[in-house]
Design a protein around this motif. Sequence first.
Motif, PDB file in Angstrom:
ATOM      1  N   MET B  89      12.011 -11.334 -11.768  1.00 49.94           N
ATOM      2  CA  MET B  89      12.853 -11.451 -12.961  1.00 49.94           C
ATOM      3  C   MET B  89      13.792 -12.659 -12.896  1.00 49.94           C
ATOM      4  O   MET B  89      14.414 -13.017 -13.893  1.00 49.94           O
ATOM      5  N   TYR B  90      13.901 -13.280 -11.723  1.00 48.09           N
ATOM      6  CA  TYR B  90      14.807 -14.418 -11.564  1.00 48.09           C
ATOM      7  C   TYR B  90      14.126 -15.768 -11.802  1.00 48.09           C
ATOM      8  O   TYR B  90      14.781 -16.812 -11.793  1.00 48.09           O
ATOM      9  N   GLY B  91      12.807 -15.740 -11.967  1.00 43.81           N
ATOM     10  CA  GLY B  91      12.048 -16.985 -12.054  1.00 43.81           C
ATOM     11  C   GLY B  91      12.034 -17.606 -13.443  1.00 43.81           C
ATOM     12  O   GLY B  91      12.659 -17.105 -14.383  1.00 43.81           O
ATOM     13  N   LEU B  92      11.299 -18.698 -13.552  1.00 45.47           N
ATOM     14  CA  LEU B  92      11.164 -19.363 -14.849  1.00 45.47           C
ATOM     15  C   LEU B  92      10.320 -18.508 -15.787  1.00 45.47           C
ATOM     16  O   LEU B  92       9.389 -17.834 -15.348  1.00 45.47           O
ATOM     17  N   GLN B  95       6.222 -17.947 -20.230  1.00 53.92           N
ATOM     18  CA  GLN B  95       5.740 -18.797 -21.328  1.00 53.92           C
ATOM     19  C   GLN B  95       5.958 -20.289 -21.030  1.00 53.92           C
ATOM     20  O   GLN B  95       5.340 -21.141 -21.641  1.00 53.92           O
ATOM     21  N   VAL B 117      13.156  -8.587  -1.969  1.00 52.85           N
ATOM     22  CA  VAL B 117      12.183  -9.622  -1.644  1.00 52.85           C
ATOM     23  C   VAL B 117      12.839 -10.677  -0.757  1.00 52.85           C
ATOM     24  O   VAL B 117      13.891 -11.219  -1.107  1.00 52.85           O
ATOM     25  N   TYR B 122      10.387 -16.784  -2.210  1.00 51.82           N
ATOM     26  CA  TYR B 122      10.757 -17.746  -3.255  1.00 51.82           C
ATOM     27  C   TYR B 122      10.421 -19.173  -2.805  1.00 51.82           C
ATOM     28  O   TYR B 122      10.045 -20.022  -3.595  1.00 51.82           O
ATOM     29  N   GLU B 123      10.585 -19.413  -1.509  1.00 57.07           N
ATOM     30  CA  GLU B 123      10.328 -20.753  -0.963  1.00 57.07           C
ATOM     31  C   GLU B 123       8.836 -21.047  -0.872  1.00 57.07           C
ATOM     32  O   GLU B 123       8.396 -22.161  -1.155  1.00 57.07           O
ATOM     33  N   ALA B 125       6.427 -19.721  -2.633  1.00 57.42           N
ATOM     34  CA  ALA B 125       5.700 -19.643  -3.909  1.00 57.42           C
ATOM     35  C   ALA B 125       5.591 -21.004  -4.582  1.00 57.42           C
ATOM     36  O   ALA B 125       6.524 -21.810  -4.519  1.00 57.42           O
ATOM     37  N   ASN B 128       7.826 -19.340  -9.136  1.00 61.73           N
ATOM     38  CA  ASN B 128       8.564 -18.091  -9.271  1.00 61.73           C
ATOM     39  C   ASN B 128       8.714 -17.886 -10.766  1.00 61.73           C
ATOM     40  O   ASN B 128       9.352 -18.697 -11.440  1.00 61.73           O
ATOM     41  N   VAL B 131       8.571 -12.349 -16.290  1.00 58.89           N
ATOM     42  CA  VAL B 131       8.045 -11.793 -17.534  1.00 58.89           C
ATOM     43  C   VAL B 131       9.232 -11.071 -18.170  1.00 58.89           C
ATOM     44  O   VAL B 131       9.469  -9.897 -17.921  1.00 58.89           O
ATOM     45  N   GLU B 138       6.939  -3.739 -12.276  1.00 61.01           N
ATOM     46  CA  GLU B 138       5.961  -4.706 -11.759  1.00 61.01           C
ATOM     47  C   GLU B 138       4.616  -4.502 -12.445  1.00 61.01           C
ATOM     48  O   GLU B 138       3.817  -5.439 -12.548  1.00 61.01           O
TER      49      GLU B 138
END
Lengths: 190, 190
Positions: B89-92, B95, B117, B122-123, B125, B128, B131, B138
């Motif tokens: 939920m913290y990622g870009l 879309q 996590v 995060y590093e 990936a 990140n 949705v 999830e």
Amino acid sequence: MKERKVYILRLSHRPQRDKRATTHLFLAARALGADGAFYSGEKDEKIQRSIEKVNRSWGGDFKVSYVTDWKKTIREWKKKDGKIAHLTMYGLPLQQVINQIKNIRNPLLVVVGGPKVPKEVYELADWNLSVTSQPHSEISALAIFLHELFEGKELSISFKDAKIIIVPQVKGKKILKLNSQQLKSFVRTI
Amino acid sequence: MKERKVYILRLSHRPQRDKRATTHLFLAARALGADGAFYSGEKDEKIQRSIEKVNRSWGGDFKVSYVTDWKKTIREWKKKDGKIAHLTMYGLPLQQVINQIKNIRNPLLVVVGGPKVPKEVYELADWNLSVTSQPHSEISALAIFLHELFEGKELSISFKDAKIIIVPQVKGKKILKLNSQQLKSFVRTI
């Protein structure tokens, strides 16, 4: 996006077995643009409390109500000119009926079954529709249904009166915790 | 559709608490076109057995494997030219990055977190991505991710060697149970 009311009706909730599945279902419904949910089966105040807690922190006013008689809920919905979409792996493919559902403007009740769905649900529904005819999860089925219904616009909703807002990052986490003063100024800038 | 391999990596599975959530996650991954899943945390043979049972009846060969060291799994994936998409939920916003992910043809590992996590995910990936930045599930996040990745084509997959096939109906249920002879003739006609 919010041109019509969309509610979920979750049948036959069993607190012991379904606690997390129903919570996830309602959280997905909330995050993906539905207005509220009813559930039948056994009453479970924990679920209602956990959704209210999410509303308080993350905003919006997604409603959860217990109903003792799901048939009455469906009949009353229909009386108020509402339509019923029943998600079932036995129904017509989503991709075949979604345009029809999108084109009507009536309030929509999305029925999500429990382990054994009574035959009457199939009869009362305006659409029995399947998100694939494979066994998976009511949570994934509802997510894809709402995503198609709202055409992806649900991914960018902002929730009213949020106290927590996440600022999307390439790596890591950025969380804004807002007091009422900050909230006002923040809301103006987005 | 199946031009590249897509696997799920579910972190920190806890059999007691997550049994149904992880099963739903893997069933959704299978139904929506992923090839298989890894999971870390505690080993849970029940989950593996229930997915294998679904494969036997409903077809396909979705694989589930337990991994003791998720870092090793990610590193080995990357060594083989694979890419990593971490759902958080913290990622870009999905879309914003989905076209980039769709345009590469490398094998894709979709990482789905547990309760906490580790920062390294995060590093490690390549993306990140979120949705929505709201709390939900999830299972719904993965469903929308795969639906976007496969552009809806995943809704019409047919599964190899299925013994049970559902024939979509306006109302009610139609299930074909196929013995090996019928199966052959049925497979020829679709």
